[in-house]
Design a protein around this motif. Structure first.
Motif, PDB file in Angstrom:
ATOM      1  N   THR A 125       5.490  -5.250  -1.524  1.00 53.29           N
ATOM      2  CA  THR A 125       4.110  -5.016  -0.969  1.00 53.29           C
ATOM      3  C   THR A 125       2.988  -4.302  -2.128  1.00 53.29           C
ATOM      4  OG1 THR A 125       4.796  -4.601   1.146  1.00 53.29           O
ATOM      5  CG2 THR A 125       2.863  -4.039   0.634  1.00 53.29           C
ATOM      6  N   LYS A 158      -0.722  -3.256  -2.856  1.00 55.06           N
ATOM      7  CA  LYS A 158      -1.912  -2.958  -2.050  1.00 55.06           C
ATOM      8  C   LYS A 158      -2.995  -2.431  -3.083  1.00 55.06           C
ATOM      9  CE  LYS A 158       0.189  -0.957   1.967  1.00 55.06           C
ATOM     10  NZ  LYS A 158       0.223   0.307   3.186  1.00 55.06           N
ATOM     11  N   SER A 185       2.011  -9.414   0.395  1.00 53.31           N
ATOM     12  CA  SER A 185       3.672  -9.048   0.261  1.00 53.31           C
ATOM     13  C   SER A 185       4.240 -10.340   0.398  1.00 53.31           C
ATOM     14  CB  SER A 185       3.847  -8.157   1.532  1.00 53.31           C
ATOM     15  OG  SER A 185       3.501  -9.020   2.876  1.00 53.31           O
ATOM     16  N   ILE A 233      -4.002  -0.669  -8.195  1.00 59.28           N
ATOM     17  CA  ILE A 233      -2.964  -1.202  -7.444  1.00 59.28           C
ATOM     18  C   ILE A 233      -1.763  -0.468  -7.155  1.00 59.28           C
ATOM     19  CG2 ILE A 233      -4.100  -3.765  -7.354  1.00 59.28           C
ATOM     20  CD1 ILE A 233      -1.550  -4.211  -9.258  1.00 59.28           C
ATOM     21  N   GLN A 272      -4.255  -6.356   0.473  1.00 60.79           N
ATOM     22  CA  GLN A 272      -2.853  -6.406   0.058  1.00 60.79           C
ATOM     23  C   GLN A 272      -2.219  -7.751   0.141  1.00 60.79           C
ATOM     24  OE1 GLN A 272      -1.004  -3.592   2.869  1.00 60.79           O
ATOM     25  NE2 GLN A 272      -0.361  -5.089   4.069  1.00 60.79           N
ATOM     26  N   THR A 286      -6.046  -9.696  -4.317  1.00 65.28           N
ATOM     27  CA  THR A 286      -4.834  -9.356  -5.000  1.00 65.28           C
ATOM     28  C   THR A 286      -3.720 -10.178  -4.402  1.00 65.28           C
ATOM     29  OG1 THR A 286      -5.552  -6.915  -4.918  1.00 65.28           O
ATOM     30  CG2 THR A 286      -3.130  -7.294  -4.910  1.00 65.28           C
TER      31      THR A 286
END
Length: 1284
Positions: free
Chosen positions: A621, A623, A630, A581, A628, A550
């Motif tokens: 952010t 996830k 950010s 997500i 994850q 991701t």
């Protein structure tokens, strides 16, 4: 029984030693099995008892308590049963109604609710916990009841003492348990003031070094406070009667003369305690050492302390009771020795020596630990303790001495070797609990350690058929926890095929974990782990799925917007399609509540109508369930003054504002979370935050860098050192620079811990031949981790098999004495503090001290001697005779003389070294001087000493080429003649046979053909006639021997005899200007460069000489000048003059409008005349007379001839100018000049309104007209009135 002979005993000892050596050589020990804490395993696994909680060895209880609790807790499977022994006999709990035992525990509770006395239960208790696998023992617990006895009744007679004499008031408190705390008070319950003269000793007595009269004005009572029972007992007070030979007056007392001027006999010091000149003190290791010296005398003696043979350890020693008590908190072996206290006053001094011996109750070096073995495995229990005297080690099994246990089949697999029990090929049923008791006269240690023989088929401890999802290209671990005894072998398989996975992309660990170094799509599948031992096997499966990571591909960027406008942060994400997500936004680390105002879609966050409250760091952010990502960006809102974007964009970036509101949270033993609010970034994003710290113990006030973090973070976890009182501050950094530091955070002190660091640079070296100094670099302040840092140092001779010798010290050096010369030692070190010990260092090899080598090199000789080098040969020494580290064979050589007759040489000794260990060593001696006689000898050297010298050797070097001539000077006698002069070489290096001169013409960078001249060896000058008088030449002179030509001495550019040399200057250009013979000076030099430095000299062809040099510099082509019209002071001056003129004009207009006369016209006239005089620079002396109607008549006061004479007079030049001045009544003083002289007519008149009739011009004298220049000027008065 017959006595054993010495030879037979030695034979038995040798046989035992040989047996032990054989066992150690054949020993192969299996690693002990670690039993996992899995509840299922613990439930099924049988284990011997283990004591987990017990009361202290010396257990003192309060008699007022209704219940006495004696603790004993143990664990084991099956659950242990407990029994107690009291004073060595079985304690039958069931027969005593006051005693009960807690359920599933061995803790005793003795109740006194229905009567009974606690004193009846005093004694020594020991708890035994047992199950079918063995028995564990607690320490022996000595139970005692606290006592606070009353002071015996006694009548104390008044104490009579002579003033100035010493006095001791004894306390003798009743013996309490624990001992009471003593203090002295008077009958008014006021504490007795103590100082250098009056103080209480360690035994509670009150000591007076000398008694004053005022000491009898109060009584003295000794008090004993029993802290355990919170009671105070008071002794009957002492009354003092001080006898004095003279009456005492209270008003005459002062601190500097406590006797009020009365004569009291002075006495030299004497000790009240201890008595005699010497005493003995024994103290146990790690306990507190208290040494006391109290002296009598008048004046009151002062006490000083020393230690013979060394310094007092400043970091450990504290002085109390006005220097009368020396205190060391935690005593170690190095604190033993002779301590001396000295009491002195002006009449003399006295000393007392206290011999301190440090003993030690047993303390652990290697405490035995539980041992779990599989059948047929080997193992051992080790119990090592130290103390002074050395403790006795006794082994017990299940509470019984091991040497008294009846032999069984399993006992043959066990062998006791001092502090070690060896187990070989253990069997089921040989499980037991072993006790190690280490004791000496000062105490004992007791430790339980069980040996459990366990057989268990393999078991899988993790979840079955687990699904693991991982991110592509990440390092991945597949766990397969298992257990079994014997320890199973575990293998991994993929998709049920192939051999075990280990190697390449995979790595299998012994704990059952499989590592995939970089997960790829092709690694997906089902992985099977199989564990097996002789009792069976077990398996488990793990399914692995590899997913795309991701990632944020379009991160939010820094935004600086105007108040009221819109801000948008973008956050575009890509991820694995099979993973859902979630995207969340946060501001300054807190989740953002979108509400009605903020708008969020899949790829952005929009903030409409921003205000100052919206400023901060926004973080996107994203996830998934396995990873994850950010990204953060700052939003800055500009002030209203920047509504014009073009203006705002022109503001330059600046250093950021400091962070604010520092906060600490999540405190742990070695970390804490620091959070702050970033300040304004001043139009340049913050790229980094620097966290600094300050501690207030070792270097208070000094800020040091701790760590740095990216600019998008404002909450970080700081890794800290133990036992440090921290405070923090944060500095923001952008492209412009650093912000000011933030305000400090609140302080945060970490808890103490044993040291983590190992002392660095451990070395062992000898300063004398019979010692070895152990040195190391101390731990840094932030590495100490706790109070009372000390070092445990071990050493033993290398390859000797001896036990380690150790010492504990707080210094950074320890000297081992009485060593053999230069032998290797193994050394290791460990730091410790009050919380425990740190890790041990690796073993370092050190050496004891060196001594002088016993052998010297022999048969020193030379070969192949040249002019500057020679080959050296010698017979080496046996390296064992060096008695130290072999450094080199050191050759000393010196030049004895030169073979050149009459040449004096320096006989300074030189050295060169040869490091070689070959059987027939040799070397080359270089840089010798040719044609000389040399001497030499050789020694062998270690790090500190040299051997005696070898045989001396003489040799002679061959002839060589000479050095350069000592000097070479060239002087010009005429245009075509040069005088050459030189000196002989300092080192001819042989017999000189002559000199050779080489010279050639120089034309820029080109050289002409070489020309040669040869001279005899006794010549040192020569006159050379040049072929071309105007050319320059390069000269090279060298000396000659029969070997060849020596070093060259070169010179260039012959000069005239009176000519200076400017060739050292840079960028020199020679120019020649030809001047005709008839041309007389001065001569103009043209085409020069502005602002350059020139050297000028004149050459005369007729006289064939050159003049001295003259240096000059031309003026610069342009000199920057300041435009006066733009200067502030000039503009101000002009404005002031204009303002004055304007005021005068206004006054004139006002008077004219009123029609009156002009009382100020005299002043105006004087002012006008002053201007005219200033213009012409003439002494004007007009006579002004004022008519009744206000008009003026100007009379001529001097002729033109008079003025010319005044101008030519030198005396008149120095006279001040005279001007007309207006008197108070309006009249004008007389003057020698008149404005008529400056007009074209004979009269000058004013109209009634004050204006001129006609216009003045400067009078042109005939003499002036005939001069060089003529000038004409307008009268400044006309100029003034023309403005009006």
């Amino acid at each position: 029984m017959r006595p054993v002979g010495r030879r037979e005993m030695l034979g038995k000892v040798g046989h035992a030693a040989l047996t032990l050596l054989s066992l150690l050589l054949l020993w192969q020990e299996a690693a002990a099995i670690e039993v996992p804490l899995d509840p299922k395993i613990q439930q099924d696994l049988k284990q011997p008892p283990t004591i987990i909680k017990q009361s202290v060895k010396d257990y003192i209880v309060d008699p007022r308590d209704n219940t006495i609790i004696i603790e004993c807790e143990a664990k084991g499977n099956p659950m242990p049963i407990f029994l107690w022994r009291r004073n060595g006999r079985l304690f039958n709990i069931g027969k005593d109604p006051r005693v009960t035992m807690r359920k599933r525990s061995g803790t005793l509770e003795v109740g006194f609710h229905n009567g009974g006395r606690p004193e009846d239960y005093e004694g020594e208790y020991q708890c035994f916990a047992s199950n079918e696998l063995g028995m564990a023992l607690s320490n022996k617990i000595l139970l005692r009841v606290s006592k606070a006895p009353l002071w015996p009744k006694e009548v104390l007679a008044p104490v009579q003492v002579v003033e100035g004499s010493p006095l001791v008031l004894t306390c003798n408190p009743p013996p309490g348990l624990p001992p009471p705390l003593i203090f002295w008070m008077d009958s008014n319950m006021t504490p007795i003031h103590q100082d250098r003269r009056v103080s209480m000793g360690l035994n509670g007595d009150l000591y007076f070094s000398n008694v004053l009269v005022q000491d009898g004005q109060k009584d003295y009572s000794c008090n004993a406070r029993f802290n355990f029972t919170y009671t105070i007992q008071q002794k009957n007070p002492f009354n003092l009667k001080v006898q004095t030979t003279e009456p005492y007056n209270d008003t005459s007392y002062n601190a500097s003369d406590p006797f009020g001027g009365r004569k009291i006999a002075e006495t030299s010091p004497s000790f009240l305690t201890p008595e005699g000149s010497g005493s003995f003190k024994m103290v146990l290791r790690d306990e507190q050492l208290l040494l006391e010296c109290i002296a009598a005398g008048l004046p009151t003696p002062s006490i000083k302390w020393f230690k013979r043979g060394g310094d007092l350890p400043a970091q450990k020693v504290k002085f109390q009771n006005f220097n009368k008590t020396l205190k060391i908190l935690s005593v170690s072996e190095e604190d033993a020795g002779e301590y001396v206290c000295m009491a002195d006053n002006r009449l003399g001094s006295i000393r007392h020596s206290i011999n301190v011996q440090v003993k030690a109750a047993p303390y652990w070096l290697d405490k035995p630990t539980n041992l779990v073995l599989a059948p047929e495995e080997n193992g051992r229990l080790v119990c090592r303790a130290n103390g002074n005297p050395k403790p006795n080690i006794q082994w017990l099994m299940n509470g019984e001495p091991i040497n008294k246990i009846t032999e069984t089949p399993t006992s043959t697999n066990r062998e006791v070797l001092g502090d070690t029990i060896l187990f070989r090929g253990v069997q089921i049923g040989s499980s037991a609990v072993y006790q190690c008791n280490a004791s000496n006269q000062h105490g004992y240690l007791l430790a339980n350690a069980f040996v459990s023989v366990l057989d268990m088929a393999p078991r899988m401890l993790g979840p079955k058929n687990q699904l693991i999802k991982v991110v592509m290209n990440n390092r991945t671990f597949l766990n397969c926890p298992f257990f079994g005894s014997p320890l199973p072998e575990l293998r991994w398989f993929k998709n049920g095929q192939g051999s075990g996975l280990d190697g390449g992309q995979y790595r299998a660990y012994i704990n059952g974990t499989l590592e995939i170094k970089r997960a790829r799509k092709e690694d997906e599948g089902i992985y099977t782990c199989v564990a097996n031992n002789m009792l069976g096997n077990a398996e488990n499966q793990v399914q692995l799925e590899v997913k795309e990571p991701t990632r944020i591909i379009q991160a939010p960027t820094y935004q600086s917007v105007l108040r009221g406008s819109k801000a948008t942060f973008h956050c575009k994400v890509v991820s694995d399609p099979s993973l859902p997500i979630t995207v969340n936004w946060s501001k300054d680390g807190e989740r953002l509540d979108l509400g009605w105002r903020l708008k969020k879609d899949e790829e952005s966050l929009t903030i409409p109508s921003v205000s100052e409250n919206d400023e901060g760091i926004y973080t996107c952010t994203v996830k998934s369930e396995i990873d994850q990502d950010s990204a953060s960006a700052r939003l800055t809102v500009s002030e209203d003054t920047f509504h014009n974007p073009s203006v705002f964009s022109t503001l330059p970036p600046d250093r950021p504002d400091p962070p604010i509101d520092l906060d600490l949270s999540d405190p742990l033993a070695r970390s804490v979370r620091l959070t702050w609010i970033p300040g304004n970034d001043r139009r340049s994003p913050v790229t980094e935050f620097l966290v600094q710290f300050e501690e207030n113990h070792w270097e208070p006030g000094r800020w040091r860098n701790l760590s740095s973090y990216p600019g998008d973070l404002n909450s970080v976890i700081l890794q800290l050192a133990p036992n440090v009182n921290y405070q923090f501050r944060v500095i923001a950094i952008n492209s412009v620079g650093w912000s000011q530091p933030s305000q400090p955070s609140p302080r945060y002190k970490t808890t103490a811990a044993p040291p983590d660091a190992i002392p660095r640079d451990l070395r062992g070296w000898g300063s004398n031949k019979d010692n070895m100094e152990l040195t190391w670099e101390p731990l840094r302040d932030l590495e100490k981790n706790g109070p009372n840092l000390q070092y445990n140092v071990w050493w033993r001779r290398k390859d000797s098999g001896d036990d380690w010798t150790n010492v504990t010290t707080s210094e950074t050096k320890y000297v081992v004495h009485h060593t053999e010369t230069y032998v290797p030692y193994e050394i290791k070190i460990q730091a410790r503090n009050d919380l425990g010990s740190g890790p041990e260092s690796n073993i370092v090899i050190g050496y004891s001290g060196e001594d002088k080598p016993t052998d010297s090199p022999t048969e020193l000789r030379v070969s192949k001697v040249g002019s500057t080098r020679a080959n050296i040969h010698w017979k080496p020494v046996d390296l064992s005779s060096v008695q130290g580290e072999f450094k080199e064979y050191r050759l000393y050589y010196w030049r004895e003389s030169s073979l050149v007759p009459g040449l004096v040489v320096s006989k300074e000794k030189k050295t060169t070294g040869f490091y070689t260990t070959v059987p027939e060593p040799s070397g080359i001696l270089k840089d010798l001087v040719p044609y000389s006689k040399y001497k030499m000898f050789m020694v062998v050297a270690n790090s500190r000493f040299e051997s005696l010298p070898s045989n001396n050797v003489e040799f002679t070097t061959a002839e060589g080429v000479p050095d350069a001539p000592r000097f070479f000077r060239i002087n010009r006698r005429s245009l075509d003649t040069l005088y050459l002069e030189w000196g002989k070489p300092l080192e001819p290096n042989g017999i000189l046979i002559g000199y050779q001169l080489v010279y050639q013409r120089v034309n820029g960078s080109r050289l002409g053909p070489q020309q040669f001249e040869t001279f005899r060896p006794n010549m040192t000058d020569f006159i050379l006639r040049l072929p071309d008088r105007s050319a320059r030449y390069k000269f090279s002179l060298s000396a000659l021997t029969k070997v060849g030509m020596g070093e060259v001495y070169a010179e260039e550019s012959p000069l005239f005899t009176n000519e200076e040399n400017f060739t050292d200057a840079t960028d020199v250009v020679n120019k020649t200007v030809a001047v005709e013979k008839e041309k007389q000076p001065p001569v103009n030099l043209k085409a020069l460069i502005a602002g350059e430095m020139y050297h000028l000299r004149v050459y005369s062809q007729e006289l064939n000489s050159v003049s001295k040099s003259v240096t000059f510099q031309t003026k610069a082509a342009h000199i920057d000048q300041v435009d006066i019209a733009t200067q502030g002071w000039f503009i101000g001056l002009m404005c002031a003059i204009a303002l004055i003129i304007l005021i005068l004009l206004i006054v004139c207009f006002i008077k004219r409008s009123r029609g009156g006369k002009y009382p100020s016209s005299g002043f105006l006239t004087g002012f006008t005349k002053y201007l005219v005089r200033d213009k012409k620079d003439l002494p004007l002396d007009p006579v002004d007379q004022k008519d009744q109607d206000g008009s003026f008549d100007y009379q001529n006061g001097s002729s033109v001839r008079d003025r010319n004479e005044n101008e030519n007079s030198s005396d008149e030049d120095n006279k001040p100018l005279q001007g007309s001045q207006t008197s108070l009544d309006g009249n004008v003083k007389e003057s020698d000049d008149s404005l008529v002289d400056y007009g074209e007519g004979g009269d000058g008149q004013f109209n009634e309104d004050g204006s001129f009739i006609g216009q003045y011009t400067v009078k042109k004298d005939k003499d002036e007209t005939e001069g060089n220049e003529s000038s004409e000027a307008t009268s400044p008065v006309n100029a003034i009135y023309s403005l009006a």
